[in-house]
Design a protein around this motif. Structure first.
Motif, PDB file in Angstrom:
ATOM      1  N   TRP A  33       0.843  -1.205   0.000  1.00  0.00           N
ATOM      2  CA  TRP A  33       0.000   0.000   0.000  1.00  0.00           C
ATOM      3  C   TRP A  33       0.875   1.251   0.000  1.00  0.00           C
ATOM      4  O   TRP A  33       0.606   2.213  -0.735  1.00  0.00           O
ATOM      5  CB  TRP A  33      -0.925  -0.001   1.216  1.00  0.00           C
ATOM      6  N   SER A  36       2.190   1.833  -3.375  1.00  0.00           N
ATOM      7  CA  SER A  36       1.145   2.270  -4.309  1.00  0.00           C
ATOM      8  C   SER A  36       0.852   3.763  -4.178  1.00  0.00           C
ATOM      9  O   SER A  36       0.336   4.393  -5.101  1.00  0.00           O
ATOM     10  CB  SER A  36      -0.147   1.470  -4.079  1.00  0.00           C
ATOM     11  N   LYS A  37       1.187   4.338  -3.006  1.00  0.00           N
ATOM     12  CA  LYS A  37       0.961   5.767  -2.759  1.00  0.00           C
ATOM     13  C   LYS A  37       2.227   6.597  -2.984  1.00  0.00           C
ATOM     14  O   LYS A  37       2.213   7.819  -2.816  1.00  0.00           O
ATOM     15  CB  LYS A  37       0.474   5.984  -1.316  1.00  0.00           C
ATOM     16  N   GLU A 122     -10.556   4.585   5.087  1.00  0.00           N
ATOM     17  CA  GLU A 122     -10.349   4.359   3.650  1.00  0.00           C
ATOM     18  C   GLU A 122      -8.988   3.711   3.389  1.00  0.00           C
ATOM     19  O   GLU A 122      -8.859   2.832   2.532  1.00  0.00           O
ATOM     20  CB  GLU A 122     -10.439   5.686   2.886  1.00  0.00           C
ATOM     21  N   ASP A 123      -7.978   4.125   4.142  1.00  0.00           N
ATOM     22  CA  ASP A 123      -6.636   3.578   3.964  1.00  0.00           C
ATOM     23  C   ASP A 123      -6.559   2.125   4.444  1.00  0.00           C
ATOM     24  O   ASP A 123      -5.987   1.267   3.764  1.00  0.00           O
ATOM     25  CB  ASP A 123      -5.612   4.430   4.710  1.00  0.00           C
ATOM     26  N   THR A 124      -7.110   1.858   5.630  1.00  0.00           N
ATOM     27  CA  THR A 124      -7.037   0.480   6.138  1.00  0.00           C
ATOM     28  C   THR A 124      -7.887  -0.471   5.284  1.00  0.00           C
ATOM     29  O   THR A 124      -7.530  -1.636   5.125  1.00  0.00           O
ATOM     30  CB  THR A 124      -7.469   0.410   7.612  1.00  0.00           C
ATOM     31  N   ASN A 125      -8.970   0.037   4.716  1.00  0.00           N
ATOM     32  CA  ASN A 125      -9.747  -0.800   3.789  1.00  0.00           C
ATOM     33  C   ASN A 125      -8.911  -1.186   2.577  1.00  0.00           C
ATOM     34  O   ASN A 125      -8.955  -2.337   2.105  1.00  0.00           O
ATOM     35  CB  ASN A 125     -11.009  -0.061   3.329  1.00  0.00           C
ATOM     36  N   GLU A 126      -8.136  -0.226   2.053  1.00  0.00           N
ATOM     37  CA  GLU A 126      -7.271  -0.516   0.908  1.00  0.00           C
ATOM     38  C   GLU A 126      -6.165  -1.499   1.299  1.00  0.00           C
ATOM     39  O   GLU A 126      -5.824  -2.405   0.523  1.00  0.00           O
ATOM     40  CB  GLU A 126      -6.657   0.783   0.379  1.00  0.00           C
ATOM     41  N   GLU A 128      -6.321  -3.795   3.595  1.00  0.00           N
ATOM     42  CA  GLU A 128      -6.936  -5.127   3.733  1.00  0.00           C
ATOM     43  C   GLU A 128      -7.048  -5.850   2.394  1.00  0.00           C
ATOM     44  O   GLU A 128      -6.943  -7.080   2.329  1.00  0.00           O
ATOM     45  CB  GLU A 128      -8.321  -5.003   4.376  1.00  0.00           C
ATOM     46  N   LEU A 129      -7.236  -5.101   1.306  1.00  0.00           N
ATOM     47  CA  LEU A 129      -7.356  -5.727  -0.016  1.00  0.00           C
ATOM     48  C   LEU A 129      -6.052  -6.395  -0.449  1.00  0.00           C
ATOM     49  O   LEU A 129      -6.061  -7.334  -1.257  1.00  0.00           O
ATOM     50  CB  LEU A 129      -7.777  -4.686  -1.057  1.00  0.00           C
TER      51      LEU A 129
END
Length: 454
Positions: A33, A36-37, A122-126, A128-129
């Protein structure tokens, strides 16, 4: 098991859920993650729990193997220290290995954003993916470099408090570190300012003496007793990772976090002349709203979880944000909860006004009226569901209004309220209550429990 982030990070039972393999998986997902940022550098801290240092080092190894630059604290590090160092070092984020106030058999993985606050949903949801599809790297022969996070943080706190005021009003206090990562900090800061600081439970004990490192009234009996026995001015406690504060006055009586929040708010506005919005979560006292109205300051209510407060403090010029569990973020320090700094701010207020904590509390009630709060944490099985209904009455109290920001808050015709909410970090139902007397607050909870059958 499916790894999910809760209100404040991912937590699990050590050796059952919180294993090295699961930790590597979460660390790998966080690494992907970050990349990706376009983020490249993070710092890592850890508390005094069983294996926390080893878990933190393994996180560092994973991130390094994934191409992220890492430095790790050279000793147990309170969460607010990591948060402040993120800003000070201008890195892209941080990890703290801690389960905060949870029982000793838990550990956890907190993610901090580039402002030092909790990672947003929103960040932790991403993140988790990424968890189920990441490759786990071989972490042998890699060691993250260690760094001193403590010294610059303590120097910052010394610069931020009024040292001259503290020296002119030196007192005896008792500090309860609850065997957590906040041990030694207040003592290190105040003893050179000629304060007599007695620290209890300042040794590392991953079992936390058999309890849980949460600075609630029922867990601070030893602090209360020591304050009375030593004729101390007050007692200050910090939780397992140092982001929450608990306070005992000179009579050995627990001072609720709601009152501590209101007093620090008063100090910032009236004594320090600081301006800006104040933020509180859904379970926090109406005293904050009443003070804000008095000062002409906007008070904003958020869902429970400091990540909601921290974000708004950054975006909307927040002066202070707080929650009923004793976590307060103060803009002159950082946008994250800091139990150490909060304790210092309350003591600074007492010095500025030359008054006891008991007297400050009485004057607060003169301003906003008496407010008493009670919270009950009720264990439930993971499969039990508690229905949140729209009641018209709770016992003999008429429900005037129902608020649904996070759980259900029933505002009653006696001026009080009661809130029902499932915990976001543990298998618990929490019931919160506020009224003009302690007995009435207790009664409101009992009546609601009868109605929902728990």
């Amino acid at each position: 098991m499916k790894i999910k982030f809760g209100t404040d990070g991912w937590r699990g039972v050590i050796a059952k859920d919180f294993t090295f393999e699961n930790l590597k998986r979460v660390s790998s997902a966080y690494s992907e993650w970050l990349k990706s940022k376009g983020f490249k550098k993070v710092i890592i801290g850890y508390d005094t729990r069983f294996m926390s240092e080893e878990f933190a080092k393994e996180c560092g190894r994973v991130l390094m193997k994934k191409g992220i630059s890492v430095s790790i604290s050279s000793e147990p590090s309170p969460t607010p220290e990591v948060s402040w160092n993120i800003i000070n070092k201008k890195v892209d984020g941080g990890i703290v290995i801690t389960a905060s106030h949870n029982p000793y058999y838990y550990n956890g993985f907190k993610i901090k954003n580039q402002f030092g606050g909790p990672a947003e949903t929103e960040d932790t949801n991403e993140i988790e993916l990424f968890i189920e599809k990441v490759e786990l790297p071989d972490t042998e022969k890699v060691d993250p470099p260690a760094e001193d996070f403590k010294s610059p943080y303590i120097q910052h706190l010394l610069r931020t408090i009024d040292q001259k005021l503290f020296m002119e009003n030196s007192k005896k206090i008792v500090v309860d570190a609850m065997h957590g990562a906040g041990r030694g900090y207040i003592k290190t800061i105040l003893e050179p300012l000629e304060w007599d600081v007695i620290e209890i439970r300042g040794d590392i004990n991953p079992h936390f003496g058999g309890g849980r490192p949460e600075p609630t009234g029922e867990n601070l009996f030893l602090l209360s007793k020591t304050v009375v026995d030593e004729s101390a001015f007050a007692g200050i406690a910090t939780d397992g990772d140092g982001d929450r504060v608990g306070v005992v006055d000179g009579e050995g009586k627990f001072v609720t976090p709601h009152i501590v929040f209101a007093l620090i708010f008063k100090h910032l506005v009236e004594d320090r002349k600081i301006k800006g919005k104040v933020f509180k979560n859904f379970s926090t006292s109406d005293m904050i709203d009443k003070l804000a109205k008095k000062y002409g300051v906007e008070c904003v209510t958020t869902p429970i979880g400091f990540k909601y407060i921290s974000k708004k403090m950054v975006e909307e010029n927040g002066m202070m944000g707080g929650e009923e569990s004793g976590g307060f973020g103060i803009s002159i320090n950082s946008m994250e909860r800091d139990g150490i700094f909060s304790g210092l701010m309350l003591l600074e207020m007492a010095c500025y006004r030359d008054k006891s904590i008991e007297r400050l509390k009485m004057e607060l009630f003169d301003d906003v009226g008496p407010h008493f709060q009670v919270r009950k944490d009720i264990p439930i099985s993971m499969d039990k569901k508690v229905e949140l209904k729209d009641f018209e009455k709770i016992g003999n109290y008429k429900v005037l209004k129902i608020e649904n920001i996070d759980g259900k808050k029933y505002r009653l015709d006696n001026g009080g309220w009661v809130l029902l909410r499932p915990s976001g970090t543990e298998p618990l139902i929490r019931i919160y209550s506020e009224a003009e007397t302690h007995n009435e607050a207790e009664k409101q909870i009992s009546l609601l429990r009868e109605m929902i059958g728990i």
